[in-house]
Design an enzyme around this catalytic site. Structure first.
Site, PDB file in Angstrom:
ATOM      1  N   ASP A 129       0.827  -1.207   0.000  1.00 29.40           N
ATOM      2  CA  ASP A 129       0.000   0.000   0.000  1.00 29.40           C
ATOM      3  C   ASP A 129       0.864   1.262   0.000  1.00 29.40           C
ATOM      4  O   ASP A 129       1.952   1.270   0.578  1.00 29.40           O
ATOM      5  CB  ASP A 129      -0.889  -0.030   1.256  1.00 29.40           C
ATOM      6  CG  ASP A 129      -2.022   0.967   1.176  1.00 29.40           C
ATOM      7  OD1 ASP A 129      -2.278   1.508   0.079  1.00 29.40           O
ATOM      8  OD2 ASP A 129      -2.652   1.212   2.220  1.00 29.40           O
ATOM      9  N   HIS A 141       2.565   3.351  -9.081  1.00 27.10           N
ATOM     10  CA  HIS A 141       2.382   1.904  -9.277  1.00 27.10           C
ATOM     11  C   HIS A 141       3.594   1.307 -10.006  1.00 27.10           C
ATOM     12  O   HIS A 141       4.033   0.201  -9.697  1.00 27.10           O
ATOM     13  CB  HIS A 141       1.096   1.623 -10.062  1.00 27.10           C
ATOM     14  CG  HIS A 141      -0.150   2.012  -9.322  1.00 27.10           C
ATOM     15  ND1 HIS A 141      -0.355   1.693  -7.995  1.00 27.10           N
ATOM     16  CD2 HIS A 141      -1.261   2.707  -9.702  1.00 27.10           C
ATOM     17  CE1 HIS A 141      -1.528   2.163  -7.592  1.00 27.10           C
ATOM     18  NE2 HIS A 141      -2.092   2.786  -8.613  1.00 27.10           N
ATOM     19  N   LEU A 200      11.332 -20.100  -4.409  1.00 29.08           N
ATOM     20  CA  LEU A 200      10.166 -19.396  -3.861  1.00 29.08           C
ATOM     21  C   LEU A 200       8.942 -19.583  -4.759  1.00 29.08           C
ATOM     22  O   LEU A 200       9.050 -19.532  -5.986  1.00 29.08           O
ATOM     23  CB  LEU A 200      10.504 -17.894  -3.795  1.00 29.08           C
ATOM     24  CG  LEU A 200       9.358 -16.970  -3.388  1.00 29.08           C
ATOM     25  CD1 LEU A 200       9.163 -16.996  -1.879  1.00 29.08           C
ATOM     26  CD2 LEU A 200       9.626 -15.539  -3.846  1.00 29.08           C
TER      27      LEU A 200
END
Ligand code: FPP
Length: 233
Positions: free
Chosen positions: A18, A35, A129
């Protein structure tokens, strides 16, 4: 379930990334630039999480509620994963990272659906991962969808395992550590089922400013906590 001291890095970390908009506003830039910078930060954190031995990393990139943002911003957020995987697919593969998605395919354009399919297929056998991008995801909608599918399948009684097998996160362990940036103390409809026993960590940093060392700080904090899963000593 038992009382566990955290002596190893969390197996599953989830992040609410955020603060992109505020980061851009502070610099007089458009929200979309925020963004874009957020996406750059995301690659660094994925690579770092892989390096420090986190097994699953789930990041919230677009919620089922984000469709209500201005069209220009929604359009950009729909384009961002295309750019992101185009620019980073080599690094993702070279580092043995597996990619998958949680969220709804409805309303997602065909180009993005194709990109999603391609990167999932390309990385499906990777052993490092497991990076999970939550895109067009909302936890309440996920749970409602699961319940509707359970009804369709005519199950009369369910248990925890059955419920979990109807969620987007089927086969993925619950979240150990949930990180949210930008000093907002909310969980915003993210993985509500899967964070039932998660440790929560809130950072004041805006997402584009969140560094590898901030990630390490969150892990260090996690390692200090004692998880009791509702039990007493
Ligand atoms: C919330 O910040 C962030 C989003 C809704 C988008 C998250 C996207 C990224 C971090 C980029 C990576 C994405 C992909 C697809 C690779 P906000 O816009 O609500 O910030 P604000 O609260 O400061 O306005």
């Amino acid at each position: 379930m038992q009382k566990t001291k955290n002596i190893t890095p969390p197996k599953h970390v989830a992040i609410i990334m955020d603060g992109n908009g505020r980061w851009a506003k502070k610099r007089n830039l458009s929200r979309n630039i925020g963004h874009k910078m957020g996406a750059k930060r995301l690659v660094d954190i994925i690579m770092h999480a892989n390096k420090v031995g986190v097994k699953y990393l789930t990041c919230y990139a677009f919620s089922t509620e984000n469709w209500d943002r201005p069209k220009e911003e929604v359009d950009y957020l729909m384009k961002l994963p295309l750019e992101f995987f185009e620019e980073n697919k080599k690094q993702i593969s070279d580092n043995d990272i597996k990619v998958s998605f949680i969220g709804f395919d409805e309303n997602i354009n065909s180009e993005l659906l194709k990109t999603k399919k391609e990167i999932v297929e390309k990385t499906k056998n990777n052993k490092g991962l497991h990076f999970i991008l939550a895109f067009n995801y909302g936890s309440q909608a996920e749970i409602i969808n699961a319940v509707n599918n359970i009804i369709k399948d005519k199950l009369l009684v369910i248990d925890k395992e059955i419920m979990e097998s109807y969620l987007f996160t089927k086969g993925i362990p619950d979240v150990d550590l949930l990180i949210r940036t930008s000093n907002e103390l909310r969980v915003s409809n993210f993985l509500l089922w899967q964070i039932s026993y998660s440790e929560l960590y809130f950072s004041k940093k805006l997402w584009p400013d969140f560094t590898k060392s901030d990630f390490d700080k969150a892990i260090k904090d996690f390692l200090k906590r004692e998880r009791r899963y509702g039990k007493v000593e």
